[in-house]
Design an enzyme around this catalytic site. Sequence first.
Site, PDB file in Angstrom:
ATOM      1  CG  ASN A 102      -1.971  -1.014   1.169  1.00  0.00           C
ATOM      2  OD1 ASN A 102      -2.269  -1.270   0.102  1.00  0.00           O
ATOM      3  ND2 ASN A 102      -2.619  -1.401   2.035  1.00  0.00           N
TER       4      ASN A 102
ATOM      5  CE1 TYR B 111      10.419  -6.165  12.736  1.00  0.00           C
ATOM      6  CE2 TYR B 111      12.444  -7.350  12.594  1.00  0.00           C
ATOM      7  CZ  TYR B 111      11.731  -6.099  12.617  1.00  0.00           C
ATOM      8  OH  TYR B 111      12.431  -4.988  12.374  1.00  0.00           O
TER       9      TYR B 111
END
Length: 318
Positions: free
Chosen positions: A104, A150
């Site tokens: 995004n 992560y």
Amino acid sequence: MNPKHVVVTGGAGFIGSHACRALLDRGDAVTAIDNLSTGHLANLDDLASHPKFALRQADITAASTFTDLDTVTHILHLACPASPKANTRMPIDTILAGTVGTVNALDMAARTNARIVCVSSSEVYGDPLEHPQPETYRGNCDPIGPYSAYTESKRVLEAACAAHQRQGTRVGIVRPFNVFGPAMWPEDGRVVSSFCAAALRGETLSVAGGRQTRSFTYIADFITGLIAMLDNESFGPINLGDPTEITIGELAALVIEVAGTGETARTHSRDAEVSVRRPNITRAENLLGWHASTPLREGLRHTLEWMAPLVSMSAVPR
């Protein structure tokens, strides 16, 4: 200099809040985006009334968060649960931030022709077989290990950056090495904040293993390099870290020495513990003219001074 409008994702976080402040100090307009899952509004208290600052409490995984940001010139993409405590507590959120959230942010950069710098991590090197780690080293990572949410989200972040860069988006990647300093909250979960909080409380610093090494980078130094990368057009990736290497046991002893209180106790190493970590910063020196300059002892002193009032307040009975 042309006016800049910088979007900082994760702007209420540790690094993000420092970045917002530094950008405003040089005259840029800043829009911070944060869903406050790990960020703190208190990190931005002094910026709330700044005429060039706006905070958007929203989630970067929603494309609608970015749709009306049309005058953006630069983007710092930092949003992600960064501490092991946070990203193991919310692994799916971590993966979504690094994948959907990154796409995004990159899409906004492509739409507005903004320069975007995405913050990856030295964790992409895994438990390295090459030491120190240059950016050309491809890493030694476990895709299903306890901290893989992560690590792998940051690897996807870099892949998405490379894909966008090949299509003409103005992308850069930095890889930070254990950034620390004021605005790391006592319960953050990263090793420096945990050690500092324990020392200030006069508690035992729990040292898991102790022989593993890390390289710690003071926040002011990191922000200088990060903004230099934002003003550059290099893709990178670029390591931003202090090449001074120290064992976790030595770090604990130094924190106790600077704080003037505390003691250590050794425990067994964590599962999937990384044995060494040290950056090769030749690329940062050559492309950005950057190197870290704050000694670890000085950085720890500043961190302890910032954290001390918070620890004192938390000790007051309610």
